[in-house]
Design an enzyme around this catalytic site. Structure first.
Site, PDB file in Angstrom:
ATOM      1  N   PRO A 164       0.843  -1.211   0.000  1.00 10.49           N
ATOM      2  CA  PRO A 164       0.000   0.000   0.000  1.00 10.49           C
ATOM      3  C   PRO A 164       0.872   1.253   0.000  1.00 10.49           C
ATOM      4  O   PRO A 164       1.996   1.238   0.523  1.00 10.49           O
ATOM      5  CB  PRO A 164      -0.790  -0.108   1.309  1.00 10.49           C
ATOM      6  CG  PRO A 164       0.005  -1.014   2.191  1.00 10.49           C
ATOM      7  CD  PRO A 164       0.749  -1.946   1.278  1.00 10.49           C
ATOM      8  N   ASP A 165       0.331   2.343  -0.581  1.00 10.44           N
ATOM      9  CA  ASP A 165       1.085   3.594  -0.448  1.00 10.44           C
ATOM     10  C   ASP A 165       0.686   4.200   0.897  1.00 10.44           C
ATOM     11  O   ASP A 165       0.097   3.520   1.740  1.00 10.44           O
ATOM     12  CB  ASP A 165       0.818   4.521  -1.656  1.00 10.44           C
ATOM     13  CG  ASP A 165      -0.604   5.051  -1.689  1.00 10.44           C
ATOM     14  OD1 ASP A 165      -0.986   5.650  -2.701  1.00 10.44           O
ATOM     15  OD2 ASP A 165      -1.329   4.856  -0.689  1.00 10.44           O
ATOM     16  N   PHE A 166       1.000   5.438   1.147  1.00  7.35           N
ATOM     17  CA  PHE A 166       0.760   6.008   2.484  1.00  7.35           C
ATOM     18  C   PHE A 166      -0.526   6.810   2.536  1.00  7.35           C
ATOM     19  O   PHE A 166      -1.290   6.698   3.506  1.00  7.35           O
ATOM     20  CB  PHE A 166       1.949   6.921   2.876  1.00  7.35           C
ATOM     21  CG  PHE A 166       3.226   6.155   3.062  1.00  7.35           C
ATOM     22  CD1 PHE A 166       4.107   5.965   1.995  1.00  7.35           C
ATOM     23  CD2 PHE A 166       3.532   5.576   4.286  1.00  7.35           C
ATOM     24  CE1 PHE A 166       5.277   5.223   2.159  1.00  7.35           C
ATOM     25  CE2 PHE A 166       4.702   4.843   4.465  1.00  7.35           C
ATOM     26  CZ  PHE A 166       5.572   4.664   3.392  1.00  7.35           C
ATOM     27  N   ARG A 167      -0.773   7.627   1.476  1.00  9.17           N
ATOM     28  CA  ARG A 167      -1.823   8.652   1.623  1.00  9.17           C
ATOM     29  C   ARG A 167      -3.048   8.444   0.728  1.00  9.17           C
ATOM     30  O   ARG A 167      -3.940   9.277   0.743  1.00  9.17           O
ATOM     31  CB  ARG A 167      -1.199  10.044   1.370  1.00  9.17           C
ATOM     32  CG  ARG A 167      -0.161  10.399   2.433  1.00  9.17           C
ATOM     33  CD  ARG A 167       0.580  11.703   2.152  1.00  9.17           C
ATOM     34  NE  ARG A 167       1.521  11.989   3.241  1.00  9.17           N
ATOM     35  CZ  ARG A 167       2.730  11.413   3.331  1.00  9.17           C
ATOM     36  NH1 ARG A 167       3.133  10.545   2.395  1.00  9.17           N
ATOM     37  NH2 ARG A 167       3.542  11.677   4.349  1.00  9.17           N
ATOM     38  N   GLN A 190      11.880   7.231  -2.503  1.00  9.85           N
ATOM     39  CA  GLN A 190      11.475   7.397  -1.102  1.00  9.85           C
ATOM     40  C   GLN A 190      11.105   6.043  -0.515  1.00  9.85           C
ATOM     41  O   GLN A 190      10.799   5.928   0.662  1.00  9.85           O
ATOM     42  CB  GLN A 190      10.252   8.323  -1.018  1.00  9.85           C
ATOM     43  CG  GLN A 190      10.502   9.702  -1.559  1.00  9.85           C
ATOM     44  CD  GLN A 190       9.230  10.499  -1.699  1.00  9.85           C
ATOM     45  OE1 GLN A 190       8.820  11.220  -0.783  1.00  9.85           O
ATOM     46  NE2 GLN A 190       8.592  10.378  -2.851  1.00  9.85           N
ATOM     47  N   ASN A 191      11.108   5.019  -1.377  1.00 12.76           N
ATOM     48  CA  ASN A 191      10.616   3.704  -0.962  1.00 12.76           C
ATOM     49  C   ASN A 191      11.680   2.909  -0.213  1.00 12.76           C
ATOM     50  O   ASN A 191      12.874   3.103  -0.431  1.00 12.76           O
ATOM     51  CB  ASN A 191      10.137   2.917  -2.193  1.00 12.76           C
ATOM     52  CG  ASN A 191       9.001   3.645  -2.898  1.00 12.76           C
ATOM     53  OD1 ASN A 191       8.339   4.484  -2.299  1.00 12.76           O
ATOM     54  ND2 ASN A 191       8.817   3.366  -4.182  1.00 12.76           N
ATOM     55  N   ILE A 192      11.203   2.025   0.655  1.00 17.36           N
ATOM     56  CA  ILE A 192      12.119   1.211   1.475  1.00 17.36           C
ATOM     57  C   ILE A 192      11.957  -0.267   1.115  1.00 17.36           C
ATOM     58  O   ILE A 192      12.378  -1.148   1.830  1.00 17.36           O
ATOM     59  CB  ILE A 192      11.796   1.415   2.981  1.00 17.36           C
ATOM     60  CG1 ILE A 192      10.316   1.118   3.273  1.00 17.36           C
ATOM     61  CG2 ILE A 192      12.140   2.831   3.405  1.00 17.36           C
ATOM     62  CD1 ILE A 192       9.940   1.221   4.738  1.00 17.36           C
ATOM     63  N   ASP A 193      11.302  -0.519  -0.053  1.00 14.34           N
ATOM     64  CA  ASP A 193      10.961  -1.911  -0.388  1.00 14.34           C
ATOM     65  C   ASP A 193      12.021  -2.622  -1.240  1.00 14.34           C
ATOM     66  O   ASP A 193      11.899  -3.803  -1.524  1.00 14.34           O
ATOM     67  CB  ASP A 193       9.594  -1.953  -1.107  1.00 14.34           C
ATOM     68  CG  ASP A 193       9.543  -1.024  -2.333  1.00 14.34           C
ATOM     69  OD1 ASP A 193       8.489  -0.410  -2.553  1.00 14.34           O
ATOM     70  OD2 ASP A 193      10.570  -0.904  -3.043  1.00 14.34           O
ATOM     71  N   HIS A 203      14.921   7.750   1.899  1.00 11.71           N
ATOM     72  CA  HIS A 203      14.322   7.500   3.218  1.00 11.71           C
ATOM     73  C   HIS A 203      14.852   6.204   3.801  1.00 11.71           C
ATOM     74  O   HIS A 203      14.182   5.556   4.600  1.00 11.71           O
ATOM     75  CB  HIS A 203      12.787   7.495   3.102  1.00 11.71           C
ATOM     76  CG  HIS A 203      12.250   8.868   2.777  1.00 11.71           C
ATOM     77  ND1 HIS A 203      10.931   9.107   2.480  1.00 11.71           N
ATOM     78  CD2 HIS A 203      12.872  10.058   2.678  1.00 11.71           C
ATOM     79  CE1 HIS A 203      10.766  10.401   2.214  1.00 11.71           C
ATOM     80  NE2 HIS A 203      11.926  10.998   2.321  1.00 11.71           N
ATOM     81  N   THR A 261       4.265   9.511  -6.505  1.00  5.94           N
ATOM     82  CA  THR A 261       4.518  10.181  -5.231  1.00  5.94           C
ATOM     83  C   THR A 261       3.617  11.397  -5.067  1.00  5.94           C
ATOM     84  O   THR A 261       3.268  12.058  -6.043  1.00  5.94           O
ATOM     85  CB  THR A 261       5.993  10.633  -5.093  1.00  5.94           C
ATOM     86  OG1 THR A 261       6.164  11.352  -3.862  1.00  5.94           O
ATOM     87  CG2 THR A 261       6.425  11.524  -6.259  1.00  5.94           C
ATOM     88  N   SER A 262       3.250  11.662  -3.812  1.00  6.64           N
ATOM     89  CA  SER A 262       2.404  12.838  -3.531  1.00  6.64           C
ATOM     90  C   SER A 262       3.260  14.098  -3.422  1.00  6.64           C
ATOM     91  O   SER A 262       2.748  15.210  -3.337  1.00  6.64           O
ATOM     92  CB  SER A 262       1.659  12.618  -2.205  1.00  6.64           C
ATOM     93  OG  SER A 262       2.620  12.468  -1.151  1.00  6.64           O
TER      94      SER A 262
END
Ligand code: APR
Length: 279
Positions: A44-47, A117-120, A137, A211-212
């Site tokens: 899932p994304d964040f927002r 920005q992803n940590i995956d 990040h 990205t937002s």
């Protein structure tokens, strides 16, 4: 300037195709990505309103959603993060066609740098080499004590994440909490982000995906490109200052569809699908 205060512009994607095919080609393409490039892989994304992580953390009883990634809150209550880490830990997901497209840019010698920005770690899994990735990040690659910064053994971290049990520094004079090397709110970004961000100023094409652009300083990167450099956005909605610059190309919708359209225009469809099958 607010979103409504400028004349929205957008170059057609065909202009970007001919720019890539006939201007050289641009050999300094910089790509910026956020969680939206990984949603098709199941992360899932964040927002996003209903599917985003921040809309689905009620079970963790957080004071506010971002607390799960905030250092002060983590210090007082590490359990929500350790619970979430088990779901987010790399190894269960596969790259998307958008990750494959970035790897194809590298294969063609066109990728200057990927800032994610992803940590995956899905970009690395798709074939983008370490030296072409800035994980702004951080990532789950390493873990350390948040007090003395001493590294913590990966095997013990994996066990802790698997059992959602917070672990502490092995130095008995410290005993600080241990967390993976992902950047929490309240922490600075890795040095490499500041060392490499001038590559955006030298880029001859910027591609932003999924990205937002809500979180600084990453969200400032698109403002660093020269005014003559095209900026392409593949995103479900318009974000940042996209649409305000003369050479902006805004492609709204799923980024996988957007990159497939760009690849088709470039005559790269076969190579892209072949690479995607291999990742
Ligand atoms: N295709 C295109 N766009 C998508 C897709 C998709 N398949 N899925 C989601 N999106 C868009 C969303 O509409 C949104 O604009 O991607 C964007 C994701 O935004 P966020 O959820 O805010 O994720 P991100 O921008 O990566 O967040 C930045 O916030 O919480 C911190 O550290 C965390 O790195 C994260 C940072």
């Amino acid at each position: 300037m607010g979103q409504g205060h400028f004349q929205q512009t957008s170059l057609p994607l065909e202009e970007i195709v001919s720019y890539i095919l006939h201007s050289g080609p641009p050999s300094k393409i910089v790509v910026l990505t956020g969680a939206g490039v990984s949603t098709a892989s199941g992360i899932p994304d964040f927002r996003s309103p209903t599917t985003g992580l921040y809309a689905n953390l009620a079970r963790l009883n957080l004071p506010y959603p971002e607390a799960v990634f905030t250092l002060d809150y983590f210090r007082s209550n590490p359990l929500p993060f350790y619970t979430l880490a088990k779901e987010l830990y790399p190894g269960k997901y596969y790259p998307t066609i958008s990750h494959a497209f970035i790897a194809l840019l590298h294969e063609k010698g066109l990728l200057e740098m990927l800032f994610t920005q992803n940590i995956d770690c899905l970009d690395r899994m798709a074939g983008v080499p370490d030296h072409k990735i800035v994980e702004a990040h951080g990532s789950f690659k390493g873990q350390r004590c948040i007090e003395c910064q001493k590294e913590f053994p990966e095997k013990l971290m994996l066990e802790a994440v698997e059992s959602s049990t917070p672990v502490r520094c092995l130095d008995e004079n410290c005993g600080g909490l241990v967390k993976p090397d992902i950047v929490f709110f309240g922490e600075g970004l890795p040095e490499v982000f500041f060392q490499k961000k001038d590559l955006v100023e030298k880029a001859d094409l910027l591609i932003v995906m999924g990205t937002s652009l809500e979180v600084a300083p990453f969200s400032m990167l698109p403002e660093l490109v020269r005014s003559t450099v095209p900026r392409v956005l593949f995103n479900r909605e318009r974000v940042g200052s996209f649409g305000s610059c003369e050479y902006d190309c805004v492609v709204l919708g799923d980024c996988d569809n957007g990159v497939r359209k760009l690849a088709e225009g470039l005559g790269w469809t076969e190579e892209l699908e072949e690479l995607f099958l291999k990742v």
